[in-house]
Structure formats: structure tokens, C-alpha cells
Design an enzyme around this catalytic site. Structure first.
Site, mmCIF file in Angstrom:
data_model
loop_
_atom_site.group_PDB
_atom_site.id
_atom_site.type_symbol
_atom_site.label_atom_id
_atom_site.label_comp_id
_atom_site.label_asym_id
_atom_site.label_seq_id
_atom_site.Cartn_x
_atom_site.Cartn_y
_atom_site.Cartn_z
ATOM 1 N N LYS A 130 0.862 -1.191 0.000
ATOM 2 C CA LYS A 130 0.000 0.000 0.000
ATOM 3 C C LYS A 130 0.889 1.228 0.000
ATOM 4 C CE LYS A 130 -4.426 1.050 0.275
ATOM 5 N NZ LYS A 130 -5.601 0.256 -0.150
ATOM 6 N N ASP A 170 -7.155 4.381 -4.303
ATOM 7 C CA ASP A 170 -7.799 4.256 -2.988
ATOM 8 C C ASP A 170 -8.392 5.644 -2.702
ATOM 9 O OD1 ASP A 170 -7.891 2.226 -0.549
ATOM 10 O OD2 ASP A 170 -7.495 4.158 0.361
HETATM 11 P P1 NDP Z 1 -13.040 7.956 -2.534
HETATM 12 O O1 NDP Z 1 -11.934 8.912 -2.381
HETATM 13 O O2 NDP Z 1 -13.653 7.760 -3.858
HETATM 14 O O3 NDP Z 1 -14.215 8.327 -1.521
HETATM 15 C C1 NDP Z 1 -13.999 8.394 -0.153
HETATM 16 C C2 NDP Z 1 -15.286 8.760 0.530
HETATM 17 O O4 NDP Z 1 -15.136 8.627 1.936
HETATM 18 C C3 NDP Z 1 -15.698 10.213 0.306
HETATM 19 O O5 NDP Z 1 -17.066 10.336 0.358
HETATM 20 C C4 NDP Z 1 -15.018 10.927 1.486
HETATM 21 O O6 NDP Z 1 -15.604 12.151 1.850
HETATM 22 C C5 NDP Z 1 -15.240 9.898 2.575
HETATM 23 N N1 NDP Z 1 -14.183 10.032 3.587
HETATM 24 C C6 NDP Z 1 -12.853 9.893 3.395
HETATM 25 N N2 NDP Z 1 -12.189 10.126 4.526
HETATM 26 C C7 NDP Z 1 -13.124 10.430 5.436
HETATM 27 C C8 NDP Z 1 -13.067 10.767 6.799
HETATM 28 N N3 NDP Z 1 -11.887 10.839 7.455
HETATM 29 N N4 NDP Z 1 -14.239 10.997 7.451
HETATM 30 C C9 NDP Z 1 -15.427 10.925 6.793
HETATM 31 N N5 NDP Z 1 -15.540 10.611 5.477
HETATM 32 C C10 NDP Z 1 -14.416 10.368 4.828
HETATM 33 O O7 NDP Z 1 -12.488 6.581 -1.930
HETATM 34 P P2 NDP Z 1 -13.029 5.098 -2.163
HETATM 35 O O8 NDP Z 1 -14.507 5.096 -2.309
HETATM 36 O O9 NDP Z 1 -12.192 4.461 -3.185
HETATM 37 O O10 NDP Z 1 -12.634 4.434 -0.765
HETATM 38 C C11 NDP Z 1 -13.545 4.309 0.316
HETATM 39 C C12 NDP Z 1 -13.082 3.213 1.259
HETATM 40 O O11 NDP Z 1 -13.050 1.962 0.543
HETATM 41 C C13 NDP Z 1 -11.660 3.379 1.823
HETATM 42 O O12 NDP Z 1 -11.631 2.814 3.123
HETATM 43 C C14 NDP Z 1 -10.811 2.516 0.892
HETATM 44 O O13 NDP Z 1 -9.624 2.095 1.513
HETATM 45 C C15 NDP Z 1 -11.763 1.363 0.647
HETATM 46 N N6 NDP Z 1 -11.519 0.544 -0.533
HETATM 47 C C16 NDP Z 1 -11.450 1.097 -1.779
HETATM 48 C C17 NDP Z 1 -11.242 0.300 -2.890
HETATM 49 C C18 NDP Z 1 -11.241 0.837 -4.272
HETATM 50 O O14 NDP Z 1 -11.154 0.038 -5.209
HETATM 51 N N7 NDP Z 1 -11.358 2.132 -4.484
HETATM 52 C C19 NDP Z 1 -11.033 -1.145 -2.744
HETATM 53 C C20 NDP Z 1 -11.204 -1.640 -1.415
HETATM 54 C C21 NDP Z 1 -11.420 -0.806 -0.360
HETATM 55 P P3 NDP Z 1 -14.855 13.534 1.471
HETATM 56 O O15 NDP Z 1 -15.025 13.673 -0.008
HETATM 57 O O16 NDP Z 1 -15.552 14.579 2.264
HETATM 58 O O17 NDP Z 1 -13.407 13.365 1.861
HETATM 59 O O1 2IT Z 2 -8.011 -1.483 -0.547
HETATM 60 C C1 2IT Z 2 -7.971 -1.971 -1.695
HETATM 61 O O2 2IT Z 2 -8.106 -3.178 -1.884
HETATM 62 C C2 2IT Z 2 -7.794 -1.057 -2.836
HETATM 63 N N1 2IT Z 2 -7.733 0.146 -2.641
HETATM 64 C C3 2IT Z 2 -7.652 -1.610 -4.226
HETATM 65 C C4 2IT Z 2 -6.258 -2.112 -4.460
HETATM 66 C C5 2IT Z 2 -5.961 -2.537 -5.878
HETATM 67 O O3 2IT Z 2 -4.794 -2.880 -6.097
HETATM 68 O O4 2IT Z 2 -6.844 -2.540 -6.745
#
Ligand code: NDP
Ligand code: 2IT
Length: 449
Positions: A130, A170
Site C-alpha cells: 500500500k 484508494d
Molecule cells: P473515494 O476517495 O472515492 O471516496 C472516499 C469517501 O469517503 C468520500 O465520500 C469521502 O468524503 C469519505 N471520507 C474519506 N475520509 C473520510 C473521513 N476521514 N471521514 C469521513 N468521510 C471520509 O475513496 P473510495 O470510495 O475508493 O474508498 C472508500 C473506502 O473503501 C476506503 O476505506 C478505501 O480504503 C476502501 N476501498 C477502496 C477500494 C477501491 O477500489 N477504491 C477497494 C477496497 C477498499 P470527502 O469527499 O468529504 O473526503
Molecule cells: O483497498 C484496496 O483493496 C484497494 N484500494 C484496491 C487495491 C488494488 O490494487 O486494486
């Protein structure tokens, strides 16, 4: 001689905390895994003798670097970038990059550690890693984002490659950032290879990667519900976040007849008792991915309420999909959810429930899917993107989606196999053990490395 005593969680954790001072998120992620795998280790002395858990909790390497760039006013800005290459026992390091002001070595280590087990569960050959930076993309212009991404890759490119380490997105790293990062990687390495996933369809990206984490999370919930002859249709669902994972969780839930009544961002949550529709979701996608605005605008556009500074867990629901960030559900939230009738929680985010909340969910015996199982669909399709890049071909959306469905079903089966006790399935124990056994056996086979 000390090996004749069983390993205890307290002894193991006190050593780990000493070795990793001031890294609470990392301690938390390790404790959750250690608690479920230590009883298993105590039954296999060869794992104890080989110090597998001690080795597995020490990253192969932590790379920290300066990122200097210039903002639109010409001011020089400095951020700290990081890549943790945690474990490559079953494949090249693989995991996302996070750009958020809260990024620290502790946060990246917790994410990299979880990624080892998650990636093992996908059945694909991927190790755990990561990275990220304490950079805040909010309010930055496209050009500033480009310059930051290029500066970040100027250093990171030395450490990655399709057979070494393959980053992806992420929090704060989506299609735009991946494009800038890959464009710079391609220039610096003078190679067009699949060293990054989540790329645009025109330049090596996979169909369904954008949707994969959210869709996969709902497929996992479908599997849990099917095991008790139930389905998503007609269920009231609470979703947190409004980014990539939340959007595609919502899309799939609507498609399956679920009623999504909340979304959130770091400013608060919206509550729409009538439920989101595909049209309302299009507004959210445009708002968040295009205009990069605040979720409060939803309440102004539609008949919904916006609750500032709060999370959505007080809204009664059947199913909850925390999809924003770590530690967004504490013990009070967990109790409230259950008291209001929630009987399924699927972690789209990484580590959204703190350790107390997890204990409450497990003790109440509701359906609780930990992130490393529930959100593995994203990295799974990243793995499929790597395969397509290596073969220089691309699969159709239906083909990728059907592979994603079978991978999520396979992860569910592994959790059931390792987490069943009587008629209850402990998905936390199941996911940790299934992932751990695979990686531990590989490490054992390599000898002392
Ligand atoms: P994005 O950046 O697209 O969206 C993040 C969302 O979470 C936004 O709505 C943001 O609000 C909110 N957020 C972030 N930090 C905070 C905080 N400290 N408090 C409150 N709200 C918060 O990210 P993703 O949707 O990609 O990721 C969301 C979660 O999913 C994370 O935990 C990530 O690690 C996990 N994840 C993502 C994957 C992927 O493929 N993208 C895969 C597996 C897991 P704001 O805009 O106000 O910051
Ligand atoms: O937390 C996760 O699994 C991710 N942000 C996606 C990682 C990836 O390599 O697609």
C-alpha cells in the site's frame, strides 16, 4: 524452550506495540488478525518455530520519500510519499495509493497488512502492499493534481513494475490521478506495461474495475443472505461515503431492489427516506466525480435532509454498508445499528469498524463481513486487469463481472469453511484464517527468508 509455552495475544501485542510505537491503526489491524490466528498457530508448532506471525507483521520494506511540487501560484509545496511493500509470498506486491491529509506510516501499514490477507482470499497471485501521501486533493486544480502525481511518480517508479509491485487507487486516487500517474510511469520506464491498475479503458484498463469494489461488496452480502434463504430485495440499506465504493454499492443495491436511504462525506450525511434511484445516483456521480462538490447539495436538489457533522448509523436499516474510511463505526454506533434492527453489515471500506464495534457485531451474531473479504472485489478485478495486460487482450464487461461474482462466492466459501461453528459463521475468523493459512504455508515453504 520458550516455544513450549503457547503464544498469547497479550505477549505478542506488547512486543508489536513496542516495535511500532505511535502507530495505533497498525496495532488495531494486527490485533484483529492475531486474535483469530494465534489459537491456530499454537496447534502448528512449525509455524511458531518459523516465527511466521512475527515475520508477517514486519513489512519487507517501507519506502518514504519527499514529493516537491509547485502550486498554481508558483509556491513550492512539500509532501511525504510512502510505499509499504509488506509481503510478496504469493505474488508481486499489490495495493492502492491513498492521497489524504491523514495519511501516515501507521495508516499505510494497516492498509498494507490487511491487503496481504485480502489478496490471498481472491485466489489470485498477489502479495500485499500500500502507499500514498499526506496530500490533500480537495480544492486543488487539475494542473496541481497533475504536477503532484508526476512528482510522486518521479520517485515511486524506481520501486514498482508489473512483476514487482503494482499500485492502484484508494481514497483520493481515482481515474484522473491514475491516468497522470501511469502517464508519468510510462515515460520514466520507457515501457507500456501493466505496472498500475485502474487505468482508463483506452490504455489497458479493465472493464468493471471502476464498479468492482462496490459491486463485489453487494455480491458478498448476497452470498451471506442466500445462505439463510434471504435476498437484498426490499431491504432498507444505509451506505456511508459517496466516493467510488459508495457509488457502486448503491448502484448494485438499487439494481437488486434494495432501498438505499443514506450517503455521506466528511461534512455529514444525507437521509432520503424515499430511497435513491438511478437518476438520483447520476446526480451524485456528477457531483462527486465531476464537480467535486459536497454531498449536502443532494439535500438541496432532492427532498432529503442533511445532517451536518454526523454519520448515518442512527438511521434505522436492515443492512449497513460502511464505505467511507477507517474507524467510522464505534461501539455506540454498532449498538444503535443493532437496536434499530440491522442484521447485516458489509465493510466496503477498510477497517471501518473499530475493535469494540466488531466485538459487538460478532457477539450479536448478525451477518458481519470484514473488509478484507467484503471489499476484495476491487483488487480482484485489478488482478484480472494485470492478467489482461500480460496477455495483451481485454475481456468484455460480462466476462469480468461473472469472474468477479465467482471470486466473491469463492471468498464467501472460504470464510464459511474456516469460520463456521455450528450454524453460525464467524466471517472475521474465517477470512483471517483462510488468508493467513495460504500465506503462512508459502512462507514456510521458502525457509527462512
Ligand atoms: P473515494 O476517495 O472515492 O471516496 C472516499 C469517501 O469517503 C468520500 O465520500 C469521502 O468524503 C469519505 N471520507 C474519506 N475520509 C473520510 C473521513 N476521514 N471521514 C469521513 N468521510 C471520509 O475513496 P473510495 O470510495 O475508493 O474508498 C472508500 C473506502 O473503501 C476506503 O476505506 C478505501 O480504503 C476502501 N476501498 C477502496 C477500494 C477501491 O477500489 N477504491 C477497494 C477496497 C477498499 P470527502 O469527499 O468529504 O473526503
Ligand atoms: O483497498 C484496496 O483493496 C484497494 N484500494 C484496491 C487495491 C488494488 O490494487 O486494486
Amino acid at each position: 524452550m520458550e516455544l513450549t509455552h503457547p503464544l498469547t495475544l497479550d505477549d505478542f501485542m506488547s512486543g508489536l506495540v513496542k516495535r511500532n510505537e505511535g502507530q495505533p491503526e497498525f496495532h488495531q489491524a494486527v490485533k484483529e488478525v492475531a486474535e483469530t490466528v494465534i489459537p491456530y498457530i499454537n496447534k502448528r508448532p512449525e509455524l511458531r518455530e518459523a516465527q511466521i506471525l512475527e515475520r508477517l507483521t514486519e513489512p519487507d520494506r517501507v519506502i518514504s520519500f519527499r514529493v516537491s511540487w509547485q502550486d498554481d501560484e508558483g509556491h513550492v509545496r512539500v509532501n511525504r510519499g510512502c510505499r509499504v511493500q509488506f509481503n510478496n509470498s504469493i505474488g508481486p506486491y499489490k495495493g492502492g495509493l491513498r492521497f489524504h491529509p491523514t495519511v501516515s506510516e501507521s495508516v499505510i501499514k494497516f492498509l498494507g497488512f490487511e491487503q496481504i490477507f485480502k489478496n490471498a482470499l481472491t485466489t489470485l497471485p498477489m502479495g500485499g502492499g500500500k502507499g500514498g501521501a499526506n496530500f490533500n486533493p480537495k480544492g486543488k486544480s487539475d494542473r496541481e493534481i497533475m504536477r503532484f502525481c508526476q512528482a510522486f511518480m518521479t520517485e515511486l517508479h524506481r520501486y514498482i513494475g508489473p512483476n514487482t509491485d503494482v499500485p492502484a487507487g484508494d481514497i483520493g486516487v481515482g481515474a484522473r490521478e491514475i491516468s497522470y500517474l501511469f502517464g508519468m510511469y510510462k515515460r520514466l520506464s520507457n515501457e507500456f506495461t501493466g505496472a498500475i491498475t485502474g487505468k482508463g479503458i483506452e490504455f489497458g484498463g479493465s472493464r468493471i474495475r471502476t464498479e468492482a469494489t462496490g459491486y463485489g461488496s453487494v455480491y458478498f452480502m448476497q452470498n451471506m443472505l442466500a445462505a439463510r434463504r434471504d435476498a437484498v430485495e426490499g431491504k432498507t440499506c444505509v451506505v456511508s461515503g459517496s466516493g467510488n465504493v459508495a457509488q457502486y454499492t448503491t448502484e448494485k443495491l438499487i439494481e437488486l431492489g434494495g432501498k438505499v436511504v443514506t450517503l455521506s462525506d466528511s461534512s455529514g450525511f444525507i437521509h432520503d427516506p424515499e430511497g435513491l434511484t438511478h437518476e438520483k445516483l447520476s446526480f451524485v456521480k456528477e457531483l462527486k466525480n465531476g464537480k467535486r462538490g459536497r454531498i449536502s447539495d443532494y439535500a438541496e436538489e432532492f427532498r432529503a435532509t442533511f445532517v451536518e457533522g454526523e454519520r448515518p448509523w442512527t438511521v434505522p436499516c436492515d443492512l449497513a454498508f460502511p464505505s467511507a474510511t477507517q474507524n467510522e463505526i464505534g461501539s455506540r454506533d454498532a449498538t444503535t445499528l443493532i437496536e434499530n434492527g440491522a442484521f447485516g453489515v458489509c465493510e466496503g471500506a477498510n477497517m471501518p469498524s473499530d475493535l469494540d464495534a466488531i466485538e459487538i457485531f460478532r457477539n450479536s451474531r448478525i451477518l458481519f463481513a470484514p473488509g478484507k473479504a467484503a471489499n476484495a472485489g476491487g483488487v480482484a478485478v485489478s488482478g484480472l486487469e494485470q492478467s489482461q495486460n500480460a496477455m495483451r487482450l481485454s475481456w468484455s464487461p460480462d466476462e469480468v463481472d461473472s469472474r468477479l461474482k465467482s471470486i466473491m462466492a469463492e471468498i464467501h466459501d472460504q470464510c464459511v469453511e474456516h469460520g463456521r461453528s455450528g450454524d453460525y459463521v464467524d466471517y472475521v475468523k474465517g477470512a483471517n484464517l483462510a488468508g493467513f493459512i495460504k500465506v503462512a504455508n508459502a512462507m514456510l515453504a521458502y525457509g527462512v527468508t
